[in-house]
Design an enzyme around this catalytic site. Structure first.
Site, PDB file in Angstrom:
ATOM      1  N   LYS A 141       0.838  -1.212   0.000  1.00  0.00           N
ATOM      2  CA  LYS A 141       0.000   0.000   0.000  1.00  0.00           C
ATOM      3  C   LYS A 141       0.866   1.253   0.000  1.00  0.00           C
ATOM      4  O   LYS A 141       0.643   2.178  -0.796  1.00  0.00           O
ATOM      5  CB  LYS A 141      -0.900   0.005   1.247  1.00  0.00           C
ATOM      6  N   ASN A 142       1.864   1.274   0.891  1.00  0.00           N
ATOM      7  CA  ASN A 142       2.636   2.512   1.052  1.00  0.00           C
ATOM      8  C   ASN A 142       3.623   2.771  -0.084  1.00  0.00           C
ATOM      9  O   ASN A 142       4.264   3.820  -0.122  1.00  0.00           O
ATOM     10  CB  ASN A 142       3.372   2.508   2.396  1.00  0.00           C
ATOM     11  N   ARG A 169       0.787  14.648  13.318  1.00  0.00           N
ATOM     12  CA  ARG A 169       1.254  14.444  11.940  1.00  0.00           C
ATOM     13  C   ARG A 169       1.244  15.702  11.066  1.00  0.00           C
ATOM     14  O   ARG A 169       0.509  15.788  10.079  1.00  0.00           O
ATOM     15  CB  ARG A 169       0.459  13.322  11.276  1.00  0.00           C
ATOM     16  N   ARG A 225      -8.771  -0.364   4.806  1.00  0.00           N
ATOM     17  CA  ARG A 225      -7.950   0.660   4.165  1.00  0.00           C
ATOM     18  C   ARG A 225      -6.620   0.073   3.724  1.00  0.00           C
ATOM     19  O   ARG A 225      -6.050   0.526   2.732  1.00  0.00           O
ATOM     20  CB  ARG A 225      -7.670   1.805   5.149  1.00  0.00           C
ATOM     21  N   CYS A 257      -4.755  13.051  13.277  1.00  0.00           N
ATOM     22  CA  CYS A 257      -5.415  11.772  13.034  1.00  0.00           C
ATOM     23  C   CYS A 257      -5.301  10.977  14.322  1.00  0.00           C
ATOM     24  O   CYS A 257      -4.666  11.418  15.267  1.00  0.00           O
ATOM     25  CB  CYS A 257      -4.813  11.037  11.848  1.00  0.00           C
ATOM     26  N   ASP A 309       4.639   0.691  12.113  1.00  0.00           N
ATOM     27  CA  ASP A 309       3.460   0.004  11.565  1.00  0.00           C
ATOM     28  C   ASP A 309       3.377  -1.463  11.989  1.00  0.00           C
ATOM     29  O   ASP A 309       2.401  -2.139  11.674  1.00  0.00           O
ATOM     30  CB  ASP A 309       3.447   0.099  10.032  1.00  0.00           C
TER      31      ASP A 309
HETATM   32  C1  UD1 Z   1       4.344   6.954   6.540  1.00  0.00           C
HETATM   33  C2  UD1 Z   1       3.493   5.738   6.315  1.00  0.00           C
HETATM   34  C3  UD1 Z   1       2.906   5.233   7.626  1.00  0.00           C
HETATM   35  C4  UD1 Z   1       4.014   5.021   8.648  1.00  0.00           C
HETATM   36  C5  UD1 Z   1       4.901   6.253   8.761  1.00  0.00           C
HETATM   37  C6  UD1 Z   1       6.113   6.038   9.642  1.00  0.00           C
HETATM   38  C7  UD1 Z   1       2.666   6.097   4.065  1.00  0.00           C
HETATM   39  C8  UD1 Z   1       1.501   6.387   3.182  1.00  0.00           C
HETATM   40  N1  UD1 Z   1       2.432   6.080   5.386  1.00  0.00           N
HETATM   41  O1  UD1 Z   1       3.490   7.969   7.052  1.00  0.00           O
HETATM   42  O2  UD1 Z   1       2.223   4.006   7.370  1.00  0.00           O
HETATM   43  O3  UD1 Z   1       3.441   4.756   9.913  1.00  0.00           O
HETATM   44  O4  UD1 Z   1       5.369   6.653   7.466  1.00  0.00           O
HETATM   45  O5  UD1 Z   1       6.872   4.994   9.182  1.00  0.00           O
HETATM   46  O6  UD1 Z   1       3.747   5.820   3.599  1.00  0.00           O
HETATM   47  N2  UD1 Z   1       6.427  14.768  10.793  1.00  0.00           N
HETATM   48  C9  UD1 Z   1       6.563  16.110  11.075  1.00  0.00           C
HETATM   49  N3  UD1 Z   1       6.550  17.002  10.018  1.00  0.00           N
HETATM   50  C10 UD1 Z   1       6.400  16.602   8.729  1.00  0.00           C
HETATM   51  C11 UD1 Z   1       6.261  15.229   8.453  1.00  0.00           C
HETATM   52  C12 UD1 Z   1       6.288  14.325   9.508  1.00  0.00           C
HETATM   53  O7  UD1 Z   1       6.689  16.511  12.219  1.00  0.00           O
HETATM   54  O8  UD1 Z   1       6.387  17.458   7.835  1.00  0.00           O
HETATM   55  C13 UD1 Z   1       6.462  13.773  11.898  1.00  0.00           C
HETATM   56  C14 UD1 Z   1       5.181  12.977  12.051  1.00  0.00           C
HETATM   57  O9  UD1 Z   1       4.236  13.661  12.828  1.00  0.00           O
HETATM   58  C15 UD1 Z   1       5.692  11.714  12.711  1.00  0.00           C
HETATM   59  C16 UD1 Z   1       7.086  11.528  12.088  1.00  0.00           C
HETATM   60  O10 UD1 Z   1       7.431  12.805  11.568  1.00  0.00           O
HETATM   61  O11 UD1 Z   1       5.836  11.913  14.088  1.00  0.00           O
HETATM   62  C17 UD1 Z   1       7.162  10.518  10.974  1.00  0.00           C
HETATM   63  O12 UD1 Z   1       6.098  10.724  10.081  1.00  0.00           O
HETATM   64  P1  UD1 Z   1       6.166  10.390   8.536  1.00  0.00           P
HETATM   65  O13 UD1 Z   1       7.353   9.520   8.238  1.00  0.00           O
HETATM   66  O14 UD1 Z   1       6.016  11.630   7.766  1.00  0.00           O
HETATM   67  O15 UD1 Z   1       4.846   9.514   8.354  1.00  0.00           O
HETATM   68  P2  UD1 Z   1       3.982   9.489   7.070  1.00  0.00           P
HETATM   69  O16 UD1 Z   1       4.870   9.713   5.894  1.00  0.00           O
HETATM   70  O17 UD1 Z   1       2.774  10.331   7.225  1.00  0.00           O
END
Ligand code: UD1
Length: 417
Positions: free
Chosen positions: A22-23, A122, A397, A117, A305
């Site tokens: 999925k990711n 996030r 999902r 969420c 995850d």
């Molecule tokens: C992706 C995955 C999700 C997984 C996560 C962590 C997808 C579609 N989803 O989510 O399944 O759980 O990686 O491995 O690939 N953060 C910030 N600022 C930003 C971006 C992130 O503070 O601009 C923080 C987030 O709140 C979180 C951490 O960084 O605490 C990691 O998040 P991130 O790697 O961005 O997760 P996703 O990409 O949303």
């Protein structure tokens, strides 16, 4: 609303095929926005999030052809509506992945802010900071990010923290930017590498995706491509954790063992015997698992995850495990539901202390997010009596036919309305 009814107590035996990731599929689908030529994808998992992404792309003017057997053809001849509405972004945060490609292709984008969420705040500040460094102007108005750029310029971007979708968004923006982009402190997740490989197949120039520093040489245009999505390492890990908890012996085919080494190490520590080949994994578990401690961290360390599934495993293990969550601040909601099944768990800040019990007892529980649901399903498989999991739309999902696949392994599990 659908629910899952599980009667616990049976070991798992047999073979199942892992679905596409999925990711990886979600960002790769967004890459279709970068070219007017067709992108033909195979091994796409048919899940709710993939359908949501297809709907989002179709709203932008992308032609979407869905075929059987995990094949999707996407063609963005013209992007008529570079916008992602709140209605779609709120159901799937990964919708934010259209921001980089839209800016690169159309010079503008209007994308809803994702908001919070269930598992935490996030934010997307790192995505925005990177795009601004590439010359985009971004204003936040009425809950939407309005981004503009005549042509993005390559830049050196040092991300303050490791973000998976942030890295992917910036990589997709950079492939059509003028000049060179260097992404520092980039996410090293296999899904980032899969996206990079698809982009390279489309004609992008990307070096060292999968390391902390990714270098991208912008090109004027990209071509179409045919690309097969990598296997889902989280689905793989979920089946393995289920077998480790329930006992038995299963073989997973169509898998990528090298993408989940940290999970395999922890399963061995729990007492499982594991064999791997190029694209298969076998696990055999006899007797009670050992409760193993895990600490989540960006790849290649233990994946957040997989945290809920390992909490369920530890709940029936011998001994005590400490489960520490370092990525998301609120990702322990499944602990409360596991307690309803008789688990002995106490939460201390970002660590859950899980004292394994001999047996869980079936009860009614509620899924709170995607991976929490998977943890509850594993607990249901080992609990005495019946477990009814409500709100399994979370599960739908991200897992393709989970109950059918577990059923094929001998679990007593059915979807009820
Ligand atoms: C992706 C995955 C999700 C997984 C996560 C962590 C997808 C579609 N989803 O989510 O399944 O759980 O990686 O491995 O690939 N953060 C910030 N600022 C930003 C971006 C992130 O503070 O601009 C923080 C987030 O709140 C979180 C951490 O960084 O605490 C990691 O998040 P991130 O790697 O961005 O997760 P996703 O990409 O949303």
């Amino acid at each position: 609303m659908d629910k899952l009814l599980i009667t616990g107590g049976r070991p798992l035996e047999g073979e199942v095929r892992v679905s596409g990731a999925k990711n990886a599929a979600l960002p790769i689908m967004c890459a279709a926005l970068l070219t007017a030529r067709p992108l033909q994808l195979t091994n796409v998992p048919m899940l709710m999030d993939v359908r949501t992404m297809a709907k989002l792309l179709a709203q932008m003017g992308v032609e979407v052809g869905e075929h059987s057997g995990g094949r999707i053809e996407l063609r963005a001849r013209a992007v008529t509506n570079p916008e992602a509405s709140y209605e779609l972004v709120k159901t799937m945060r990964a919708s934010v992945l259209v921001l980089g490609p839209l800016l690169a292709r159309c010079g503008q984008a209007r994308v809803s802010l994702p908001g919070g969420c269930a598992i935490g705040a996030r934010p997307v500040d790192q995505h925005l900071k990177g795009l601004q460094a590439m010359g985009a102007t971004i204003a936040i108005e009425h809950g939407y990010m309005h981004a503009h750029a005549s042509r993005l310029r390559g830049a050196r971007i040092a991300m303050d923290l490791v973000t998976v979708t942030g890295t992917e968004n910036l990589m997709m923006a950079a492939v059509l930017a003028e000049g060179t982009t260097v992404l520092e402190n980039a996410a090293r997740e296999p899904e980032v590498v899969d996206l990079a490989q698809c982009l390279v197949a489309m004609g992008a120039r990307i070096e060292s995706a999968g390391s902390e520093v990714i270098r991208i040489e912008g090109v004027r245009t990209l071509e179409g491509a045919a690309y097969g999505v990598m296997p889902d390492r989280i689905e793989t890990g979920t089946f393995l954790a289920a077998a480790a908890a329930a006992g038995g012996r299963i073989r997973l085919t169509g898998a990528a063992p090298t993408a989940l080494l940290a999970t395999l190490d922890k399963l061995r520590e729990a007492g499982a015997r594991i064999k791997t080949g190029d694209s298969w994994i076998e696990i055999e578990m006899s007797g009670r698992p050992v409760a193993v401690s895990v600490r989540t961290a960006p790849y290649p360390d233990f994946a957040t995850d997989m945290q809920a599934q390992f909490m369920a495993l530890a709940a029936v293990g011998s001994g005590t495990a400490q489960i520490t969550e370092t990525i998301f601040e609120n990702r322990f909601m499944h602990a409360l539901e596991l307690q309803r099944l008789g688990a002995d768990i106490s939460i201390h800040g970002n660590t859950a202390v899980v004292k394994g019990v001999e047996r869980l007892q079936g009860a009614k529980v509620m899924a709170t997010d995607l991976r929490a649901s998977a943890g509850l399903a594993i607990a249901g498989l080992v609990a005495k009596g019946q477990t009814l999991i409500d709100r399994i739309y979370h599960l739908d999902r991200g897992y393709e036919a989970l109950e059918k696949k577990l059923g094929a392994l001998g679990a007593r599990i059915e979807r009820v309305n």
